[in-house]
Design a protein around this motif. Structure first.
Motif, PDB file in Angstrom:
ATOM      1  N   UNK A 338      39.873 -11.838  32.295  1.00  0.00           N
ATOM      2  CA  UNK A 338      40.157 -11.384  33.656  1.00  0.00           C
ATOM      3  C   UNK A 338      40.234  -9.865  33.729  1.00  0.00           C
ATOM      4  N   UNK A 339      40.658  -9.214  32.634  1.00  0.00           N
ATOM      5  CA  UNK A 339      40.661  -7.747  32.605  1.00  0.00           C
ATOM      6  C   UNK A 339      39.257  -7.212  32.834  1.00  0.00           C
ATOM      7  N   UNK A 340      38.268  -7.911  32.251  1.00  0.00           N
ATOM      8  CA  UNK A 340      36.882  -7.492  32.485  1.00  0.00           C
ATOM      9  C   UNK A 340      36.425  -7.834  33.899  1.00  0.00           C
ATOM     10  N   UNK A 341      36.578  -9.115  34.259  1.00  0.00           N
ATOM     11  CA  UNK A 341      36.153  -9.564  35.581  1.00  0.00           C
ATOM     12  C   UNK A 341      37.183 -10.534  36.142  1.00  0.00           C
ATOM     13  N   UNK A 342      37.796 -10.213  37.292  1.00  0.00           N
ATOM     14  CA  UNK A 342      37.335  -9.237  38.272  1.00  0.00           C
ATOM     15  C   UNK A 342      38.023  -7.879  38.218  1.00  0.00           C
ATOM     16  N   UNK A 343      38.995  -7.654  37.308  1.00  0.00           N
ATOM     17  CA  UNK A 343      39.811  -6.444  37.419  1.00  0.00           C
ATOM     18  C   UNK A 343      38.987  -5.187  37.135  1.00  0.00           C
ATOM     19  N   UNK A 344      38.319  -5.134  35.949  1.00  0.00           N
ATOM     20  CA  UNK A 344      37.560  -3.934  35.588  1.00  0.00           C
ATOM     21  C   UNK A 344      36.315  -3.789  36.451  1.00  0.00           C
ATOM     22  N   UNK A 345      35.559  -4.874  36.586  1.00  0.00           N
ATOM     23  CA  UNK A 345      34.319  -4.789  37.366  1.00  0.00           C
ATOM     24  C   UNK A 345      34.595  -4.480  38.835  1.00  0.00           C
ATOM     25  N   UNK A 346      35.750  -4.920  39.339  1.00  0.00           N
ATOM     26  CA  UNK A 346      36.087  -4.645  40.729  1.00  0.00           C
ATOM     27  C   UNK A 346      36.758  -3.303  40.946  1.00  0.00           C
ATOM     28  N   UNK A 347      37.310  -2.718  39.884  1.00  0.00           N
ATOM     29  CA  UNK A 347      38.067  -1.480  40.054  1.00  0.00           C
ATOM     30  C   UNK A 347      37.413  -0.231  39.533  1.00  0.00           C
TER      31      UNK A 347
END
Length: 386
Positions: A338-347
């Motif tokens: 979730x750190x990768x997607x959506x958190x990193x990819x969205x931020x």
């Protein structure tokens, strides 16, 4: 007074927790494990693992459980109210037209809040990794879960891989010793827990029978059913709520406008239902907002309160401890994915976002700055430079 303390802590979290349920779990950990030591790292991971297995809003269920363990039933209610109230009021105001948020997609402050979520979740993953991923088997489980969920996202896969981790942990990992004070005593008996679980199920049977009697019952039924059947967090509730509200209570455009606003406010995304309850025209906006909010959250909270005493007793058994060790490693992998997607990819959209995220992470770890201060700082810097 513990109840007031719980309410104030979760009210601040409700005002500053942007970024979705995974980010919320990072904010909670910073407050209740690192800053206040209400739970041990292992105890917090156990609560998070249970929330991941249950349908409903995982972050709200985790906060509810923390309040229950800290200050009993009043603490559970205080934690839920504190965390939910800010976003519920904002969504009600938006539905009534009191606020005019417009299109906030490109707002600098919102970009900064998304960046802050990257830093907070990264800190949570790093901290939980150091405590829960302690040997080669657990490293393999965590990285395997992360790799699978990055390529195959979805609530169904989450449940499947955590069950697989439980089986592998049961067969391979040592049970370990249950630490004294590992999890505070649960102020709910097993008999009461079973009754709460039956009550949750009864709602799915009784409310559809009452729904034809009035719009209020229909509203409560639609939101309760959505809250009871959602695995995987707030975004998954969208199609279930759309089925219950469009076109029976409001139009599609009004529905989508509220969903956009729900993604721009702090706190649980489930308060999207609050907006729908206030925006529909069948009952008064205030009554609709209250019914929809209670309806969408109630089943998940009943499930958490009912399952927690059973989970607490089960997790003390050696075989269950081995299984839970595997699940906890899997939860770390889930958070890593979730750190990768959506958190990193969205931020993270470019070098400036990444630089701000690294500064936020440094402030949280090396500087030991509270998570809420990092969130506000990133929002301010985002407005200025992003």
């Amino acid at each position: 007074m513990r109840v007031l303390e719980v309410f104030l802590v979760f009210l601040r979290l409700g005002l500053t927790s942007f970024g979705g349920p995974v980010a919320h779990l990072g904010y909670f950990r910073a407050e209740v494990v690192q800053r206040r030591a209400w739970l041990t790292e292992q105890g917090y991971a156990d609560v998070v693992a249970l929330a991941q297995f249950l349908p409903g809003p995982a972050s709200s269920q985790t906060g509810f459980a923390v309040g229950l363990l800290r200050a009993g039933w009043p603490g559970a209610l205080a934690a839920w109210l504190g965390f939910t109230l800010p976003s519920a009021l904002l969504m009600t105001a938006f539905a009534l037209g009191v606020t005019r948020v417009g299109d906030v997609t490109g707002a600098g402050w919102l970009a900064g809040l998304k960046v802050a979520a990257v830093a907070v979740v990264a800190q949570a993953v790093a901290g939980m990794w150091s405590t829960l991923v302690t040997d080669r088997v657990r490293v393999a489980l965590a990285l395997g879960v992360a790799a699978l969920l990055v390529t195959l996202p979805g609530a169904g896969w989450q449940i499947a891989v955590l069950l697989a981790c439980a089986v592998i942990g049961w067969r391979v990992l040592p049970a370990g010793k249950v630490q004294e004070g590992h999890l505070p005593p649960v102020p709910v008996s097993r008999q009461t827990g079973v009754l709460l679980l039956l009550t949750c199920g009864a709602g799915l049977v009784i409310l559809p029978l009452l729904a034809p009697m009035s719009p209020a019952w229909a509203l409560l039924d639609g939101t309760y059913r959505a809250g009871a059947l959602v695995f995987g967090g707030g975004h998954v509730v969208l199609p279930l709520l759309e089925t219950g509200f469009v076109p029976q209570f409001l139009g599609h455009e009004t529905f989508i406008a509220g969903y956009g606003a729900a993604n721009a406010v702090p706190g649980p995304l489930f308060t999207f239902a609050t907006y729908l309850g206030a925006a529909q025209g069948a009952v008064s906006p205030a009554l609709g907002a209250v019914l929809a909010t209670v309806g969408v959250f109630l089943p998940g909270l009943l499930l958490m309160a009912g399952a927690l005493p059973l989970w607490s007793a089960l997790s003390a058994r050696p075989a269950a401890r081995s299984a839970l060790a595997g699940v906890n490693a899997g939860v770390v992998g889930l958070l890593l994915a979730a750190l990768y997607s959506p958190v990193f990819t969205g931020g993270i959209r470019g070098p400036r976002d990444l630089a701000l995220a690294l500064l936020g992470y440094a402030a949280l770890t090396a500087g030991r700055v509270p998570a809420w201060a990092v969130v506000l700082g990133c929002a301010l810097l985002g407005q200025l430079i992003l």
